[in-house]
Design an enzyme around this catalytic site. Structure first.
Site, PDB file in Angstrom:
ATOM      1  N   ASP A  67       0.953  -1.073   0.026  1.00 54.15           N
ATOM      2  CA  ASP A  67      -0.068  -0.105  -0.048  1.00 54.15           C
ATOM      3  C   ASP A  67       0.844   1.095   0.044  1.00 54.15           C
ATOM      4  OD1 ASP A  67      -1.727   1.945   0.524  1.00 54.15           O
ATOM      5  OD2 ASP A  67      -2.883   0.808   1.921  1.00 54.15           O
TER       6      ASP A  67
ATOM      7  N   TYR B 226      -5.978  15.741  -8.075  1.00 53.34           N
ATOM      8  CA  TYR B 226      -5.351  15.185  -8.820  1.00 53.34           C
ATOM      9  C   TYR B 226      -4.104  15.869  -9.527  1.00 53.34           C
ATOM     10  CZ  TYR B 226      -4.463  11.516 -12.716  1.00 53.34           C
ATOM     11  OH  TYR B 226      -4.054  10.892 -13.427  1.00 53.34           O
TER      12      TYR B 226
ATOM     13  N   LYS C 137      -0.049  15.421  -9.463  1.00 52.45           N
ATOM     14  CA  LYS C 137       0.797  14.868 -10.762  1.00 52.45           C
ATOM     15  C   LYS C 137       1.709  16.013 -10.982  1.00 52.45           C
ATOM     16  CE  LYS C 137      -1.297  11.208 -11.684  1.00 52.45           C
ATOM     17  NZ  LYS C 137      -0.602   9.840 -11.571  1.00 52.45           N
TER      18      LYS C 137
HETATM   19  N1  NAP Z   1      -6.138   5.820 -17.219  1.00 52.78           N
HETATM   20  C1  NAP Z   1      -5.773   7.096 -17.522  1.00 52.78           C
HETATM   21  O1  NAP Z   1      -6.450   7.822 -18.421  1.00 52.78           O
HETATM   22  C2  NAP Z   1      -4.554   7.982 -16.828  1.00 52.78           C
HETATM   23  C3  NAP Z   1      -4.158   8.998 -17.692  1.00 52.78           C
HETATM   24  C4  NAP Z   1      -2.919   9.853 -16.965  1.00 52.78           C
HETATM   25  C5  NAP Z   1      -2.471   9.067 -15.820  1.00 52.78           C
HETATM   26  N2  NAP Z   1      -2.977   8.089 -15.410  1.00 52.78           N
HETATM   27  C6  NAP Z   1      -2.213   7.591 -14.143  1.00 52.78           C
HETATM   28  O2  NAP Z   1      -1.710   6.056 -14.455  1.00 52.78           O
HETATM   29  C7  NAP Z   1      -1.765   5.511 -13.109  1.00 52.78           C
HETATM   30  C8  NAP Z   1      -2.587   4.298 -13.195  1.00 52.78           C
HETATM   31  O3  NAP Z   1      -4.047   4.488 -13.524  1.00 52.78           O
HETATM   32  P1  NAP Z   1      -4.910   3.407 -14.423  1.00 52.78           P
HETATM   33  O4  NAP Z   1      -5.947   4.110 -14.932  1.00 52.78           O
HETATM   34  O5  NAP Z   1      -4.053   2.406 -14.773  1.00 52.78           O
HETATM   35  O6  NAP Z   1      -5.704   3.021 -12.987  1.00 52.78           O
HETATM   36  P2  NAP Z   1      -6.343   1.431 -12.558  1.00 52.78           P
HETATM   37  O7  NAP Z   1      -6.498   0.739 -13.687  1.00 52.78           O
HETATM   38  O8  NAP Z   1      -7.285   2.017 -11.442  1.00 52.78           O
HETATM   39  O9  NAP Z   1      -4.998   1.042 -11.790  1.00 52.78           O
HETATM   40  C9  NAP Z   1      -4.592   1.486 -10.395  1.00 52.78           C
HETATM   41  C10 NAP Z   1      -3.844   0.397  -9.659  1.00 52.78           C
HETATM   42  O10 NAP Z   1      -3.048   1.048  -8.569  1.00 52.78           O
HETATM   43  C11 NAP Z   1      -3.386   0.158  -7.389  1.00 52.78           C
HETATM   44  N3  NAP Z   1      -3.521   1.037  -6.120  1.00 52.78           N
HETATM   45  C12 NAP Z   1      -4.450   1.889  -5.873  1.00 52.78           C
HETATM   46  N4  NAP Z   1      -4.183   2.440  -4.768  1.00 52.78           N
HETATM   47  C13 NAP Z   1      -3.257   1.868  -4.334  1.00 52.78           C
HETATM   48  C14 NAP Z   1      -2.172   2.144  -3.113  1.00 52.78           C
HETATM   49  N5  NAP Z   1      -2.659   2.909  -2.110  1.00 52.78           N
HETATM   50  N6  NAP Z   1      -1.241   1.522  -2.828  1.00 52.78           N
HETATM   51  C15 NAP Z   1      -0.856   0.445  -3.974  1.00 52.78           C
HETATM   52  N7  NAP Z   1      -1.299   0.514  -5.089  1.00 52.78           N
HETATM   53  C16 NAP Z   1      -2.595   1.174  -5.132  1.00 52.78           C
HETATM   54  C17 NAP Z   1      -4.709  -0.670  -8.008  1.00 52.78           C
HETATM   55  O11 NAP Z   1      -4.940  -1.603  -7.168  1.00 52.78           O
HETATM   56  P3  NAP Z   1      -5.432  -1.848  -5.534  1.00 52.78           P
HETATM   57  O12 NAP Z   1      -6.692  -1.238  -5.828  1.00 52.78           O
HETATM   58  O13 NAP Z   1      -5.589  -3.242  -5.457  1.00 52.78           O
HETATM   59  O14 NAP Z   1      -4.535  -1.343  -4.795  1.00 52.78           O
HETATM   60  C18 NAP Z   1      -4.234  -0.598  -9.295  1.00 52.78           C
HETATM   61  O15 NAP Z   1      -3.514  -1.845  -9.451  1.00 52.78           O
HETATM   62  C19 NAP Z   1      -2.232   6.481 -12.039  1.00 52.78           C
HETATM   63  O16 NAP Z   1      -1.363   7.354 -11.565  1.00 52.78           O
HETATM   64  C20 NAP Z   1      -2.985   7.198 -12.913  1.00 52.78           C
HETATM   65  O17 NAP Z   1      -3.188   8.605 -12.357  1.00 52.78           O
HETATM   66  C21 NAP Z   1      -3.964   7.269 -16.020  1.00 52.78           C
END
Ligand code: NAP
Length: 254
Positions: free
Chosen positions: A68, A157, A161
């Site tokens: 975590d 957010y 970032k």
């Molecule tokens: N998707 C987009 O459009 C986008 C765009 C720009 C940036 N991002 C960034 O990319 C990253 C991943 O996003 P995603 O879209 O792939 O999200 P996602 O599919 O929701 O995946 C997030 C991951 O983070 C884990 N997580 C959440 N809270 C956590 C914690 N406290 N400690 C450890 N792990 C944790 C989740 O698993 P658990 O819930 O099991 O912990 C999951 O494995 C993020 O930083 C997001 O801001 C995403």
């Protein structure tokens, strides 16, 4: 044969925090397919186990350990376990996610604290814990193009970032020359985190398709190449950089 460092993570040991879903999982699986040892982790044991099976299906070695980002002890335990199993860590990817979608004037302090704790302080914790163990290698923080934008109802957010980009530059300076630290700033990527917000047919989706120079949102696999590059020796002269992978969204202006 030209002598250039290759774009591969073969035989490296990589840890992907937030590696059980979305962008982080896509990166973890690509690393595994490319021949790295990969530890993909998050808070949820069942998700960690499920992703570990996928990693093994590529013939890669892995380790099941949840973690975590808000809990320094769990990050230290993860780091210890990885070093005990593999001897060293070459690559760390931070891809944990959190968001509070609310107007600024309605935000509770607890909501602000939670997003900053996971996204920014969490990355500080994990970079610090792992960098103390890494003799050389590469850290890749998943930032966002939102670091440079005023997104509606996403102040914590966007702030977190922006902080990741600053943290990345400062860590790159302090950990040089042995450990490189870079960030990737994705644009709109379809993942479980964003399905509801800009899945097919949503109002936001139409706006994205219009403004992105690519005319569409990204698949999570389209972020993978930048992570493999930054983690690999091909990026041996790249540190303190934020690489935008946003389909040109932030470049588009009237
Ligand atoms: N998707 C987009 O459009 C986008 C765009 C720009 C940036 N991002 C960034 O990319 C990253 C991943 O996003 P995603 O879209 O792939 O999200 P996602 O599919 O929701 O995946 C997030 C991951 O983070 C884990 N997580 C959440 N809270 C956590 C914690 N406290 N400690 C450890 N792990 C944790 C989740 O698993 P658990 O819930 O099991 O912990 C999951 O494995 C993020 O930083 C997001 O801001 C995403």
């Amino acid at each position: 044969m030209p002598d250039y460092p290759p774009v591969t993570v073969r035989e490296k040991t990589a840890v992907v925090i937030g590696g059980t879903s979305g962008i982080g999982e896509a990166i973890a699986l690509a690393f595994a397919e490319d021949g790295a040892n990969v530890v993909a982790t998050s808070r949820t044991d069942s998700a960690v186990a499920e992703t570990a099976r996928k990693i093994e299906s590529y013939g890669a070695r892995t380790l099941e350990q949840s973690c975590d980002l808000t809990d320094r002890d769990s990050i230290e335990a993860l780091c210890e376990a990885v070093v005990a199993e593999f001897g060293d860590v070459d690559v760390l990817v931070n891809s944990g996610a959190a968001a509070a979608r609310k107007p600024f004037l309605d935000l509770e302090e607890e909501e602000w604290d939670h997003v900053l704790d996971v996204l920014l302080t969490g990355v500080f914790r994990s970079c610090q814990v792992f960098a103390r163990e890494m003799t050389e290698g590469s850290i890749v923080n998943i930032s966002s193009m939102s670091a440079d934008l005023a997104r509606a109802r996403l102040m914590p957010y966007c702030t977190a970032k922006s902080g990741i980009n600053a943290l990345t530059r400062c860590a790159a300076r302090e950990l040089a020359p042995d450990v490189r630290v870079n960030a990737i700033a994705p644009g709109f990527v379809m993942t479980p985190l964003t399905e509801e917000e800009y899945g097919e047919g949503t109002a936001l989706r139409a706006g994205i398709d219009e403004r992105a120079l690519t005319g569409r949102v990204a698949r999570r696999e389209e972020i993978v190449g930048s992570a493999v590059y930054l983690a690999s020796d091909a990026a041996s002269y790249t540190t303190g950089e934020v690489l935008f992978v946003d389909g040109g969204f932030t470049r588009n202006a009237l």
